[in-house]
Scaffold this motif. Structure first.
Motif, PDB file in Angstrom:
ATOM      1  N   PHE A  47      18.053  29.065 -15.060  1.00  0.00           N
ATOM      2  CA  PHE A  47      17.030  28.563 -14.134  1.00  0.00           C
ATOM      3  C   PHE A  47      15.814  29.490 -14.129  1.00  0.00           C
ATOM      4  CE2 PHE A  47      15.447  29.392  -9.781  1.00  0.00           C
ATOM      5  CZ  PHE A  47      14.701  28.245  -9.595  1.00  0.00           C
ATOM      6  N   VAL A  48      16.052  30.794 -14.038  1.00  0.00           N
ATOM      7  CA  VAL A  48      14.946  31.763 -14.034  1.00  0.00           C
ATOM      8  C   VAL A  48      14.236  31.765 -15.379  1.00  0.00           C
ATOM      9  CG1 VAL A  48      14.341  34.202 -13.787  1.00  0.00           C
ATOM     10  CG2 VAL A  48      16.084  33.210 -12.306  1.00  0.00           C
ATOM     11  N   ALA A  49      15.007  31.691 -16.480  1.00  0.00           N
ATOM     12  CA  ALA A  49      14.419  31.749 -17.823  1.00  0.00           C
ATOM     13  C   ALA A  49      13.498  30.567 -18.093  1.00  0.00           C
ATOM     14  CB  ALA A  49      15.529  31.793 -18.869  1.00  0.00           C
ATOM     15  N   ILE A  50      13.835  29.389 -17.593  1.00  0.00           N
ATOM     16  CA  ILE A  50      13.059  28.177 -17.895  1.00  0.00           C
ATOM     17  C   ILE A  50      12.015  27.877 -16.819  1.00  0.00           C
ATOM     18  CG2 ILE A  50      13.246  25.661 -18.181  1.00  0.00           C
ATOM     19  CD1 ILE A  50      15.918  26.185 -19.592  1.00  0.00           C
ATOM     20  N   CYS A  51      12.370  28.084 -15.571  1.00  0.00           N
ATOM     21  CA  CYS A  51      11.446  27.742 -14.479  1.00  0.00           C
ATOM     22  C   CYS A  51      10.484  28.884 -14.147  1.00  0.00           C
ATOM     23  CB  CYS A  51      12.234  27.347 -13.229  1.00  0.00           C
ATOM     24  SG  CYS A  51      13.278  25.896 -13.461  1.00  0.00           S
ATOM     25  N   HIS A  52      10.877  30.122 -14.449  1.00  0.00           N
ATOM     26  CA  HIS A  52      10.009  31.282 -14.169  1.00  0.00           C
ATOM     27  C   HIS A  52      10.007  32.219 -15.378  1.00  0.00           C
ATOM     28  CE1 HIS A  52       9.880  29.994  -9.969  1.00  0.00           C
ATOM     29  NE2 HIS A  52      11.195  29.878 -10.026  1.00  0.00           N
ATOM     30  N   PRO A  53       9.585  31.742 -16.545  1.00  0.00           N
ATOM     31  CA  PRO A  53       9.700  32.546 -17.772  1.00  0.00           C
ATOM     32  C   PRO A  53       8.886  33.842 -17.750  1.00  0.00           C
ATOM     33  CG  PRO A  53       8.332  30.603 -18.138  1.00  0.00           C
ATOM     34  CD  PRO A  53       8.965  30.425 -16.799  1.00  0.00           C
ATOM     35  N   LEU A  54       7.729  33.831 -17.089  1.00  0.00           N
ATOM     36  CA  LEU A  54       6.873  35.024 -17.069  1.00  0.00           C
ATOM     37  C   LEU A  54       7.476  36.152 -16.228  1.00  0.00           C
ATOM     38  CD1 LEU A  54       3.343  33.360 -16.741  1.00  0.00           C
ATOM     39  CD2 LEU A  54       4.509  34.145 -18.818  1.00  0.00           C
ATOM     40  N   HIS A  55       8.325  35.792 -15.282  1.00  0.00           N
ATOM     41  CA  HIS A  55       8.934  36.793 -14.414  1.00  0.00           C
ATOM     42  C   HIS A  55      10.409  37.037 -14.756  1.00  0.00           C
ATOM     43  CE1 HIS A  55       5.573  35.016 -12.042  1.00  0.00           C
ATOM     44  NE2 HIS A  55       5.357  36.289 -11.716  1.00  0.00           N
ATOM     45  N   TYR A  56      10.852  36.499 -15.883  1.00  0.00           N
ATOM     46  CA  TYR A  56      12.276  36.547 -16.213  1.00  0.00           C
ATOM     47  C   TYR A  56      12.801  37.980 -16.298  1.00  0.00           C
ATOM     48  CZ  TYR A  56      16.642  35.985 -18.808  1.00  0.00           C
ATOM     49  OH  TYR A  56      17.955  36.054 -19.207  1.00  0.00           O
ATOM     50  N   ILE A  66      19.036  20.684 -11.850  1.00  0.00           N
ATOM     51  CA  ILE A  66      18.031  19.702 -11.413  1.00  0.00           C
ATOM     52  C   ILE A  66      16.634  20.298 -11.590  1.00  0.00           C
ATOM     53  CG2 ILE A  66      17.066  18.537  -9.383  1.00  0.00           C
ATOM     54  CD1 ILE A  66      19.965  18.152  -8.416  1.00  0.00           C
ATOM     55  N   LYS A  67      16.478  21.568 -11.186  1.00  0.00           N
ATOM     56  CA  LYS A  67      15.196  22.254 -11.345  1.00  0.00           C
ATOM     57  C   LYS A  67      14.860  22.470 -12.826  1.00  0.00           C
ATOM     58  CE  LYS A  67      13.943  23.010  -7.045  1.00  0.00           C
ATOM     59  NZ  LYS A  67      12.657  22.484  -6.503  1.00  0.00           N
ATOM     60  N   ILE A  68      15.877  22.793 -13.618  1.00  0.00           N
ATOM     61  CA  ILE A  68      15.670  23.019 -15.054  1.00  0.00           C
ATOM     62  C   ILE A  68      15.200  21.744 -15.743  1.00  0.00           C
ATOM     63  CG2 ILE A  68      16.894  23.449 -17.225  1.00  0.00           C
ATOM     64  CD1 ILE A  68      18.595  25.514 -15.666  1.00  0.00           C
ATOM     65  N   VAL A  69      15.900  20.635 -15.497  1.00  0.00           N
ATOM     66  CA  VAL A  69      15.530  19.348 -16.109  1.00  0.00           C
ATOM     67  C   VAL A  69      14.137  18.932 -15.672  1.00  0.00           C
ATOM     68  CG1 VAL A  69      16.077  16.880 -16.187  1.00  0.00           C
ATOM     69  CG2 VAL A  69      17.909  18.575 -16.377  1.00  0.00           C
ATOM     70  N   SER A  70      13.823  19.146 -14.392  1.00  0.00           N
ATOM     71  CA  SER A  70      12.487  18.811 -13.884  1.00  0.00           C
ATOM     72  C   SER A  70      11.404  19.612 -14.607  1.00  0.00           C
ATOM     73  CB  SER A  70      12.429  19.081 -12.379  1.00  0.00           C
ATOM     74  OG  SER A  70      11.138  18.830 -11.870  1.00  0.00           O
ATOM     75  N   SER A  71      11.661  20.904 -14.830  1.00  0.00           N
ATOM     76  CA  SER A  71      10.687  21.752 -15.531  1.00  0.00           C
ATOM     77  C   SER A  71      10.552  21.371 -17.000  1.00  0.00           C
ATOM     78  CB  SER A  71      11.110  23.226 -15.426  1.00  0.00           C
ATOM     79  OG  SER A  71      11.081  23.667 -14.099  1.00  0.00           O
ATOM     80  N   ILE A  72      11.671  21.022 -17.634  1.00  0.00           N
ATOM     81  CA  ILE A  72      11.641  20.653 -19.047  1.00  0.00           C
ATOM     82  C   ILE A  72      10.842  19.360 -19.248  1.00  0.00           C
ATOM     83  CG2 ILE A  72      13.059  19.860 -20.985  1.00  0.00           C
ATOM     84  CD1 ILE A  72      15.212  21.824 -20.074  1.00  0.00           C
ATOM     85  N   LYS A 111      13.765  23.433 -27.469  1.00  0.00           N
ATOM     86  CA  LYS A 111      14.224  24.818 -27.349  1.00  0.00           C
ATOM     87  C   LYS A 111      14.858  25.070 -25.987  1.00  0.00           C
ATOM     88  CE  LYS A 111      12.701  29.608 -27.884  1.00  0.00           C
ATOM     89  NZ  LYS A 111      11.551  30.512 -28.144  1.00  0.00           N
ATOM     90  N   ALA A 112      14.230  24.507 -24.941  1.00  0.00           N
ATOM     91  CA  ALA A 112      14.754  24.681 -23.580  1.00  0.00           C
ATOM     92  C   ALA A 112      16.105  23.998 -23.425  1.00  0.00           C
ATOM     93  CB  ALA A 112      13.759  24.135 -22.564  1.00  0.00           C
TER      94      ALA A 112
END
Length: 306
Positions: free
Chosen positions: A123-132, A219-225, A236-237
């Motif tokens: 979730f952090v890697a995909i939804c907040h990649p810059l702060h991972y 759910i958050k990951i799919v929404s971001s993708i 990739k995601a």
């Protein structure tokens, strides 16, 4: 054993998956093969991650711990089952039964928490990649692992202590291939109200809450993708989450299926056979799922063998 209540009983009888003598050699060979594949596959995952510096990231850190938990998880039940078949002896002592039950619950809960932590990592890697790397720093990852161990320990020791307070009579046959908590509690002569209460509360807190966290993360990951404009980025995601999602579906799908079916039907032997899916089959398949769907793991395994 003489009739009456006994706080400490000398032994239980594990009926196993089948009482037919001609099937026992087949069961022995099948479960020995599955155990060796599980042990070897998960050990290779651990060695590949620890020896390849490119895999020293939070995702693979948790994956190596999941593989370790899977090795321990199957080692709590399968070796004893194999020994009973080989020795043609279905007896397990009271002390061994309590010990097996404790470690089984410990590593089952640890598997559960590690899968939840890995979902949060994705979730952090995909939804907040810059702060991972800031969020998933080594100290925080260590704290997540420590919390998983502590919660698993508390759950298993609490259920174990609740079983120690029970008294048992003469009907000590367990329709399973290991000392499963619910079936051991059902054999007690004394009141099991508080045991059942603790089991239901633990299942709710340590089962439903982590599963809800995993579902929320995805759910958050799919929404971001879906918001990504690049098709390559989407692929990739999805590929980074595919392995974990497959393992989660297999673990929770088989585990929940067993317990829901056991609540609906009274056939304990059918429940024992179905339990093989999440106690033996799932830990065996995890290394294949991660290695076949992950290029980094494939490369690390090639380096390991070369």
């Amino acid at each position: 054993m003489a009739p009456g209540n006994h706080t400490h009983v000398p032994e239980f009888i594990l009926l196993g998956l089948s009482e037919e003598a001609e099937i026992q050699p087949l069961l022995f060979g099948l479960f020995l093969s599955m155990y060796l594949v599980t042990f070897t596959g998960n050990l290779l995952i651990i060695l590949a991650i620890t020896t390849d510096s490119h895999l020293h990231t939070p995702m693979y850190f948790f994956l190596s711990n999941l593989s370790f938990a899977d090795i321990c998880f199957t080692s709590t039940t399968v070796p004893k089952m194999l020994m009973n078949i080989y020795m043609q002896n279905k007896v397990i002592t009271y002390e061994d039964c309590i010990t097996q039950m404790y470690f089984f619950m410990l590593f089952l809960a640890l598997d559960n928490f590690l899968l939840t932590v890995m979902a949060y990592d994705r979730f952090v890697a995909i939804c907040h990649p810059l702060h991972y790397m800031v969020i998933m720093n080594p100290r925080f990852c260590g704290l997540l692992l420590l919390a998983s161990w502590i919660l698993s320990f508390v759950d298993s020791i609490l259920n174990g202590l609740m079983v120690l307070r029970l008294s048992f009579c003469t009907e000590l046959e367990i329709s399973h291939f290991f000392c499963e908590l619910n079936q051991v509690v059902q054999l007690a002569c004394s009141d099991t109200f508080f045991n059942d209460l603790v089991i239901y509360l633990a299942t709710g807190l340590l089962g439903v809450i982590p599963l809800t966290g995993i579902l929320f993360s995805y759910i958050k990951i799919v929404s971001s993708i879906l918001k990504m404009s690049s098709a390559r980025g989407k692929y990739k995601a999805f590929s980074t989450c595919g392995s974990h999602l497959s393992v989660v579906s297999l673990f929770y799908g088989t585990g929940l299926g067993v317990y829901l079916s056991s609540a609906a039907i009274e056939n304990s032997s059918a429940t024992a056979i179905a339990s093989v899916m999440y106690t033996v089959a799932t830990p065996m398949l995890n290394p294949f799922i991660y290695s076949l769907r992950n290029k980094d793991i494939k490369q690390a395994l090639r380096k390991l063998f070369s």
